[in-house]
Design a protein around this motif. Sequence first.
Motif: not given
Length: 100
Positions: A11-25, A41-53
């Motif tokens: 109940d508190w962990l998933l929203p925290l992780v979601g907000s950290l993912l949004l900050a990273s994105m 830019r290629a590394v940034a796209i690769d990191a975005l897909t990793l965050l998408g996963v």
Amino acid sequence: MNATITLAGADWLLPLVGSLLLASMSLILLRLWRGPSQADRAVAIDALTLLGVAALVLFSLWQSQRVLLDVAVLLALLSFIGSAAYALLFSKTHDQEPPQ
């Protein structure tokens, strides 16, 4: 048999992780926008897909949907293939010797 697994502190962990993912994105999108070179830019796209996963896995945990884990694995495999292809292309353009 239908077993249900609960995540401790979900109940508190998933929203925290979601907000950290949004900050990273948002930071990675800034690097994608301002990146001085194509490699950045290629590394940034690769990191975005990793965050998408990671976001798909998080959403799968939140909704208790196992199918989304398969989608996350497929996205990770496609991201790896794309990164490997870009690295091969990038290495071929920089390995050529200048004319003498």
